[in-house]
Design an enzyme around this catalytic site. Structure first.
Site, mmCIF file in Angstrom:
data_model
loop_
_atom_site.group_PDB
_atom_site.id
_atom_site.type_symbol
_atom_site.label_atom_id
_atom_site.label_comp_id
_atom_site.label_asym_id
_atom_site.label_seq_id
_atom_site.Cartn_x
_atom_site.Cartn_y
_atom_site.Cartn_z
ATOM 1 N N ASN A 77 0.742 -0.951 0.130
ATOM 2 C CA ASN A 77 0.050 -0.102 0.011
ATOM 3 C C ASN A 77 0.926 1.180 0.038
ATOM 4 O O ASN A 77 2.145 1.206 -0.170
ATOM 5 C CB ASN A 77 -1.023 0.013 1.076
ATOM 6 C CG ASN A 77 -0.177 -0.374 2.625
ATOM 7 O OD1 ASN A 77 0.690 0.793 2.770
ATOM 8 N ND2 ASN A 77 -0.861 -0.879 3.388
ATOM 9 N N ARG A 78 0.167 2.351 0.050
ATOM 10 C CA ARG A 78 0.937 3.604 -0.133
ATOM 11 C C ARG A 78 1.683 4.157 1.395
ATOM 12 O O ARG A 78 2.142 5.392 1.155
ATOM 13 C CB ARG A 78 -0.089 4.598 -0.592
ATOM 14 C CG ARG A 78 -0.682 4.326 -2.000
ATOM 15 C CD ARG A 78 -1.492 5.480 -2.461
ATOM 16 N NE ARG A 78 -2.108 5.027 -3.632
ATOM 17 C CZ ARG A 78 -1.728 5.134 -4.619
ATOM 18 N NH1 ARG A 78 -0.708 5.647 -5.087
ATOM 19 N NH2 ARG A 78 -2.720 4.805 -5.844
#
Length: 407
Positions: free
Chosen positions: A217-218
């Protein structure tokens, strides 16, 4: 975001005396003085006459807004060495030459730096800088041992290219490292979390698809690292368990690097066995590939789709048996309150910090965050957009409130 508050400035209201001695690396002391001011400190500079041959006192006066003292007899303040020493919350000597270290070890007071060091009751941090042969000389080693026995702290020296062109130990530590060491020193002496062990998780995880690809994810880890820094600044022993991030380890923080949820869970199980609090700021992947490939998956002729079966990862904070005060995070894109409240009992949390990652300034990779704290007793606290360091202190304030009063 509003104007910075004291919670944004780790050295707010601290009086720091910066002693500068005669080394070619004295130019770095200007950057150090600037960074100390940026961190909120009031800085007073004292210099040896030799230091002024490398950098002018006017440079430091311009950076600190205060007169620089080189000669006690020419200072505007009567008995300047005593008065400066009494005002200090800490004294940093950077660079500290071999000659200055020898003077301090033997109680000499031949210049304003050694005079002030001898007169102060504040903690002293030395940042040595000299040629490697001087650093490794038995006399220097003995002087350093003497100063350590008296409670003087050291940062560095670093190993690298020296003024002589040689490579070895003796480089002045970088200003950011010196500021970090100072924050650590002050926290351990005056912080309200002294004698506490705080475990923080940070960053996302990389769940391998094959040796070169992953599910992730980010998350950048900035929130977790800010919490680790703030806890360090308040005197706690801090263990930081982090997924893959591009962030420097805060000075004085124990860091454990992991890649996957399974690795993070094992690491946290070990370190929370003796922790006073676990703050789960990491964003571990909810799912992982069920059967990671041993080799890089190649495109086949005519192939338009690749189907990867995912399986659920264990919920780390829900799985952990204890850890003391338990704090979770909820990074959501909708229905913030509903999802956060659901997680409180499911994960056995004392409180959960929730934020809408789609809100401006509150998503992944930002320096700021806007959070809502949901407590297990039903209380809800909403906060404006703040720096992540300020948010970290808000969280730690509430962690501290949960500690048993008798301990």
């Amino acid at each position: 975001m509003s104007q910075p508050s004291s919670r944004d400035l780790p050295l707010a209201n601290r009086r720091i005396v910066l002693g500068v001695t005669g080394s070619i690396s004295a130019y770095k002391a200007a950057d150090l003085a600037s960074k100390l001011r940026q961190a909120g400190a009031e800085v007073e500079v004292v210099m040896t006459p030799a230091a002024t041959r490398f950098i002018a006192p006017l440079t430091f006066k311009s950076l600190t807004g205060r007169d620089v003292v080189v000669d006690m007899f020419e200072a505007a303040e009567t008995e300047a060495h005593v008065e400066v020493a009494r005002r200090a919350d800490a004294m940093v000597i950077a660079p500290a030459t071999a000659d200055t270290i020898a003077s301090l070890a033997h109680g000499h007071a031949g210049d304003m730096v050694s005079l002030t060091a001898l007169a102060t009751a504040a903690p002293i941090l030395l940042a040595p800088a000299m040629d490697s042969q001087m650093w490794e000389h038995p006399a220097t080693a003995a002087n350093i041992a003497t100063l350590r026995e008296r409670g003087v702290e050291l940062v560095g020296p670093a190993t690298g290219r020296l003024a002589s062109g040689r490579v070895g130990p003796g480089r002045l530590a970088e200003p950011a490292a010196i500021v970090g060491a100072l924050r650590l020193l002050l926290g351990r002496r005056t912080g309200d979390l002294r004698d506490r062990h705080i475990v923080v998780s940070a960053g996302g995880t990389h769940e391998p698809i094959d040796p070169v690809r992953f599910v992730g994810n980010r998350s950048t880890g900035r929130m977790g690292f800010a919490i680790a820094e703030a806890a360090r600044d308040r005197g706690a022993e801090v263990t930081l368990v982090t997924g893959p991030v591009a962030l420097e380890t805060p000075v004085g923080v124990r860091r454990i690097d992991v890649q996957t949820v399974a690795e993070m869970l094992v690491a946290l199980e070990q370190v929370t066995a003796r922790s006073d609090a676990i703050i789960m700021a990491a964003a571990p992947a909810d799912f992982r590939p069920a059967a990671p490939a041993d080799h890089k998956i190649k495109k086949a002729p005519g192939q338009e789709r690749l189907v990867i079966e995912l399986e659920q990862n264990p919920d780390i904070i829900a799985t952990l048996p204890g850890g003391g005060v338990r704090v979770g995070f909820a990074a959501e894109t909708r229905d913030l309150a509903a999802y956060a409240r659901q997680k409180l009992p499911a994960k056995r949390l004392h409180f959960i910090v929730a934020n809408d990652v789609t809100a401006p300034g509150s998503g992944f990779g930002t320096e700021t965050n806007q959070v809502v704290i949901f407590h297990d007793d039903g209380r809800v606290e909403e906060f404006p957009l703040l720096s992540k360091y300020a948010v970290a202190h808000l969280i730690l304030d509430r962690v501290r409130e949960r500690f048993p009063r008798s301990s």
